[in-house]
Design a protein around this motif. Structure first.
Motif, PDB file in Angstrom:
ATOM      1  N   GLY A  67       1.112  -1.021   0.097  1.00  0.00           N
ATOM      2  CA  GLY A  67      -0.628  -0.114   0.379  1.00  0.00           C
ATOM      3  C   GLY A  67       0.898   1.252   0.485  1.00  0.00           C
ATOM      4  O   GLY A  67       1.559   1.912   0.425  1.00  0.00           O
ATOM      5  N   ASP A  68       1.081   1.812  -0.817  1.00  0.00           N
ATOM      6  CA  ASP A  68       1.231   3.212  -0.974  1.00  0.00           C
ATOM      7  C   ASP A  68       0.614   4.335  -0.924  1.00  0.00           C
ATOM      8  O   ASP A  68      -0.107   4.727  -2.262  1.00  0.00           O
ATOM      9  CB  ASP A  68       2.194   3.330  -1.976  1.00  0.00           C
ATOM     10  N   ARG A 209      11.081   0.688   1.074  1.00  0.00           N
ATOM     11  CA  ARG A 209      11.388   0.071   1.849  1.00  0.00           C
ATOM     12  C   ARG A 209      10.846  -0.214   4.087  1.00  0.00           C
ATOM     13  O   ARG A 209      11.315  -1.150   4.315  1.00  0.00           O
ATOM     14  CB  ARG A 209      13.588   0.197   2.445  1.00  0.00           C
ATOM     15  N   ALA A 210      10.795   0.629   4.165  1.00  0.00           N
ATOM     16  CA  ALA A 210       9.758   0.798   4.928  1.00  0.00           C
ATOM     17  C   ALA A 210       8.234   0.268   4.572  1.00  0.00           C
ATOM     18  O   ALA A 210       8.482  -0.371   5.650  1.00  0.00           O
ATOM     19  CB  ALA A 210      10.086   2.838   5.747  1.00  0.00           C
ATOM     20  N   ALA A 211       7.966   0.168   4.152  1.00  0.00           N
ATOM     21  CA  ALA A 211       6.171  -0.612   4.122  1.00  0.00           C
ATOM     22  C   ALA A 211       7.419  -1.935   4.618  1.00  0.00           C
ATOM     23  O   ALA A 211       5.821  -2.678   4.671  1.00  0.00           O
ATOM     24  CB  ALA A 211       5.893  -0.783   2.220  1.00  0.00           C
ATOM     25  N   LEU A 212       8.052  -2.604   3.777  1.00  0.00           N
ATOM     26  CA  LEU A 212       8.462  -3.354   3.962  1.00  0.00           C
ATOM     27  C   LEU A 212       9.037  -4.594   4.835  1.00  0.00           C
ATOM     28  O   LEU A 212       9.940  -5.275   5.107  1.00  0.00           O
ATOM     29  CB  LEU A 212       9.725  -4.415   1.785  1.00  0.00           C
ATOM     30  N   HIS A 213       9.242  -2.995   5.588  1.00  0.00           N
ATOM     31  CA  HIS A 213      10.355  -3.674   7.076  1.00  0.00           C
ATOM     32  C   HIS A 213      11.505  -3.634   7.275  1.00  0.00           C
ATOM     33  O   HIS A 213      11.987  -4.456   7.709  1.00  0.00           O
ATOM     34  CB  HIS A 213       9.241  -4.410   7.964  1.00  0.00           C
ATOM     35  N   ARG A 214      12.114  -2.794   6.242  1.00  0.00           N
ATOM     36  CA  ARG A 214      13.445  -2.787   5.542  1.00  0.00           C
ATOM     37  C   ARG A 214      14.435  -1.554   6.246  1.00  0.00           C
ATOM     38  O   ARG A 214      13.707  -0.296   6.634  1.00  0.00           O
ATOM     39  CB  ARG A 214      14.238  -2.705   4.735  1.00  0.00           C
ATOM     40  N   ALA A 215      15.428  -2.282   6.813  1.00  0.00           N
ATOM     41  CA  ALA A 215      16.010  -1.044   7.188  1.00  0.00           C
ATOM     42  C   ALA A 215      16.223   0.603   6.044  1.00  0.00           C
ATOM     43  O   ALA A 215      16.635   0.099   4.812  1.00  0.00           O
ATOM     44  CB  ALA A 215      17.754  -0.791   8.108  1.00  0.00           C
ATOM     45  N   PRO A 216      16.343   2.109   6.236  1.00  0.00           N
ATOM     46  CA  PRO A 216      16.990   2.410   5.359  1.00  0.00           C
ATOM     47  C   PRO A 216      18.454   2.369   4.730  1.00  0.00           C
ATOM     48  O   PRO A 216      18.972   2.327   5.729  1.00  0.00           O
ATOM     49  CB  PRO A 216      16.702   3.716   5.852  1.00  0.00           C
ATOM     50  N   ASN A 217      18.533   2.658   3.856  1.00  0.00           N
ATOM     51  CA  ASN A 217      20.455   2.878   3.564  1.00  0.00           C
ATOM     52  C   ASN A 217      21.072   4.112   3.792  1.00  0.00           C
ATOM     53  O   ASN A 217      19.901   4.819   4.162  1.00  0.00           O
ATOM     54  CB  ASN A 217      20.105   2.445   2.111  1.00  0.00           C
TER      55      ASN A 217
END
Length: 217
Positions: A67-68, A209-217
């Motif tokens: 979702g975006d 990345r946030a939506a996929l629960h990843r840490a930002p680069n």
């Protein structure tokens, strides 16, 4: 998977996903069109979307629906198998020489940051050696030239001169790498200016990345 044939379109799509992942299809289309792939590689926008779906279906890309802003967006990342295929294809596109067709090389050269300096330099050195050999094979031997019409020999001479220009260019690229003036590392010195319309892809990537629960680069 490592022996899979990769067309120029598939190579560019895999590479663009790898450079900007996670990324949506429209962004890949916009990015590749900004590389003018329609002009030099005869790639149309529709084939980009088709390649994304096909590569995901083959397990080379991973697609996520997130979702975006109140709408669903499909974003793509490289699968591990896709990364292996991509890196092998970049090396092959650079090091394997067809002096009559440089589409694969043009695509692969633009993706060399995926390999880093050491592997990029090795592939370019292999190409330079192959171009040198190819130059010697373009023209027929002296005792065979009587069997070729003069205009055909002039055409072959043009291909030979193209290859000689490329050889000179490769010498310059390798000299720049040796001096430190050119780097293919992902952490290189260049970044797009903030007012570049294409910079939006960087901001969107962090949101994805946030939506996929990843840490930002």
């Amino acid at each position: 998977m490592t022996g899979m044939s990769v067309t120029t379109t598939r190579l560019l799509v895999l590479g663009a996903v790898g450079l900007f992942e996670p990324v949506n299809g429209y962004q890949i289309r916009r990015e590749l069109m900004s590389w003018q792939v329609d002009a030099w590689a005869s790639i149309n926008p529709g084939s980009i979307y088709h390649a994304l779906r096909s590569l995901a279906g083959q397990g080379l890309l991973i697609d996520h629906t997130i979702g975006d802003g109140g709408r669903d967006v499909v974003v793509y990342e490289l699968a591990e198998a896709g990364r292996v295929v991509l890196e092998d294809a970049i090396v092959a596109g650079v090091s394997e020489v067809n002096i009559y067709d440089r589409h694969a090389f043009q695509a692969a050269f633009g993706l060399l940051p995926m390999l880093g300096d050491r592997r990029a330099e090795a592939a370019l050195r292999a190409r330079r050696d192959a171009v040198r050999r190819a130059i010697g094979d373009v023209m027929p031997p002296e005792d065979g030239r009587a069997y070729a019409p003069p205009h055909a020999l002039r055409s072959l001479a043009l291909w030979k001169q193209f290859a000689e220009v490329e050889l000179h260019w490769l010498d310059g690229v390798l000299a720049d790498i040796a001096s430190g003036a050119l780097s293919f590392e992902d952490t290189g010195r260049w970044a797009p200016p903030a007012d570049d319309p294409g910079y939006q892809i960087v901001e969107d990537r962090e949101r994805y990345r946030a939506a996929l629960h990843r840490a930002p680069n």
